[in-house]
Design an enzyme around this catalytic site. Structure first.
Site, PDB file in Angstrom:
ATOM      1  NE  ARG A 262       3.544  -1.279   0.859  1.00  0.00           N
ATOM      2  CZ  ARG A 262       2.489  -2.223   0.479  1.00  0.00           C
ATOM      3  NH1 ARG A 262       2.524  -3.464   0.893  1.00  0.00           N
ATOM      4  NH2 ARG A 262       2.018  -1.729  -0.857  1.00  0.00           N
ATOM      5  CG  HIS A 266      -0.921  -0.519   3.185  1.00  0.00           C
ATOM      6  ND1 HIS A 266      -0.304   0.572   3.083  1.00  0.00           N
ATOM      7  CD2 HIS A 266      -2.110  -0.100   3.947  1.00  0.00           C
ATOM      8  CE1 HIS A 266      -0.702   1.665   3.440  1.00  0.00           C
ATOM      9  NE2 HIS A 266      -1.734   1.429   4.024  1.00  0.00           N
ATOM     10  CE1 TYR A 275       0.127  -4.453  -3.239  1.00  0.00           C
ATOM     11  CE2 TYR A 275      -1.975  -5.050  -2.303  1.00  0.00           C
ATOM     12  CZ  TYR A 275      -0.815  -4.565  -2.198  1.00  0.00           C
ATOM     13  OH  TYR A 275      -0.019  -4.386  -0.761  1.00  0.00           O
TER      14      TYR A 275
END
Length: 365
Positions: A262, A266, A275
């Site tokens: 990805r 998100h 992260y």
């Protein structure tokens, strides 16, 4: 058949199936997976170009306040398009919230696809007509729905299949495992397509599973499984076509794990810098599925400059139409709040409807 031979039949390849390297050069795939015809690859390329442009437009609409939320699938286009191309029009697709590009590629109206993400109370399209279930926000619940549909198709004697898209985070949910067991016991014609994009929001794969690959999760349930380079459209389409044929011809369920990434957050509410490192994203950008397929087709003389320009122009025109339609304010009917709560309205609902009607027709002070 011996236990050893049974297990070997179910096991995925030791490394992900691949036809095309990151630089677009051809590699030797494992036996058993035929290369898709050039015509299918050209169609896949056109759909990938359009799908990416749609994804970029939807992301822009979110920033402009026209969508409440949008989960981008940038970098996962090979999975989105191959999943659709592997199915027939009369097969069923059970998507997640991140699979808008797949739905657009399936032929659904893009504004209807974005209805849920716009904040509408329904999914926007007719599942019965399109044979596409509503985009599923709860993780993995669509997997067991897909099994139920597949078993119903089998019981009716139809040669149709169901495909459930699942994220890597969804494989940690109980519904996913119940679906695998249910499908295997019933020998249901269903394909579980796991798009392993390495993160369940901010949780990396290493903190989700200790399995050597998510494809191995099918073995314990007696399900044939495979893993594939999810950024290699040629490989994903070949493997999924094999999986769908396996399910359609009575072979039972099939689990495919696609290793992809990805690129975007998100959702628009996410800050991925908390992260993951920028260098990680840059490494995966070198494996861009669209650039890889374009290079592969160009080098083989299948794709010329005119076809590339034509695909991009069509994608721009498509994005412009989506933008214009989404910039028009939707017509909202406040009485829809009461229309689909019960088959027959309760006295309380009728009272509330009457109160709303009175308020809307009351003269202004």
């Amino acid at each position: 058949m011996s236990v050893r031979r049974t297990v070997d039949r179910l096991l995925p390849s030791p490394v992900p199936v691949r036809f095309v390297a990151e630089d677009g050069t051809a590699v030797q795939p494992p036996p058993g997976y035929p290369a898709p015809a050039d015509e299918r690859l050209l169609e896949a390329y056109r759909r990938m170009v359009l799908g990416r442009r749609f994804d970029r437009q939807a992301t822009a609409l979110t920033k402009q306040g026209r969508l409440a939320v949008y989960p981008s699938s940038l970098g996962q286009e090979a999975c989105q398009i191959a999943g659709v191309l592997a199915l027939r029009e009369d097969d069923w697709l059970f998507p997640t919230y991140r699979d808008s590009v797949a739905l657009v590629s399936r032929g659904l109206d893009p504004v209807e696809v974005l209805t849920l993400l716009r904040g509408g109370w329904h999914c926007g399209y007719d599942p019965a007509r399109t044979r596409v279930a509503p985009q599923c926000t709860p993780l993995a619940t669509q997997a067991i729905h897909a099994v139920g549909m597949a078993d119903a198709l089998r019981r009716k004697g139809e040669d149709r299949v169901a495909m459930a898209f699942v994220g890597d985070g969804g494989t940690s949910e109980g519904d996913f495992h119940e679906a695998l067991n249910y499908a295997a016991v019933l020998n249901a014609p269903v394909v579980f397509f796991v798009q392993n994009n390495k993160y369940a929001i901010s949780v990396p794969l290493a903190k989700q599973s200790a399995a050597p690959a998510l494809a191995y999760k099918g073995i314990g349930y007696g399900i044939r499984s495979e893993q594939v380079d999810g950024n290699d459209l040629v490989a994903v389409l070949s493997v999924l076509t094999t999986a769908v044929r396996h399910a359609r011809t009575g072979g039972g369920p099939f689990l495919v794990e696609a290793h992809t990434y990805r690129m975007d957050p998100h959702t628009n509410a996410d800050d991925p810098s908390r992260y993951r490192e920028a260098a990680e994203v840059e490494r995966w950008q070198a494996a861009d599925p669209l650039a890889r397929l374009e290079t592969y087709l160009r080098e083989r003389g299948v794709l010329g400059p005119e076809a590339v320009d034509s695909a991009r122009e069509a994608a721009e025109e498509f994005a412009a139409r989506v933008r214009d339609r989404m910039n028009a304010d939707p017509v909202a009917d406040p009485f829809e709040l009461f229309d689909h709560v019960f088959a027959e309205a309760t006295p309380q609902l009728r009272e509330q409807r009457a109160l709303l009607a009175a308020e809307l027709t009351a003269p202004e002070d």
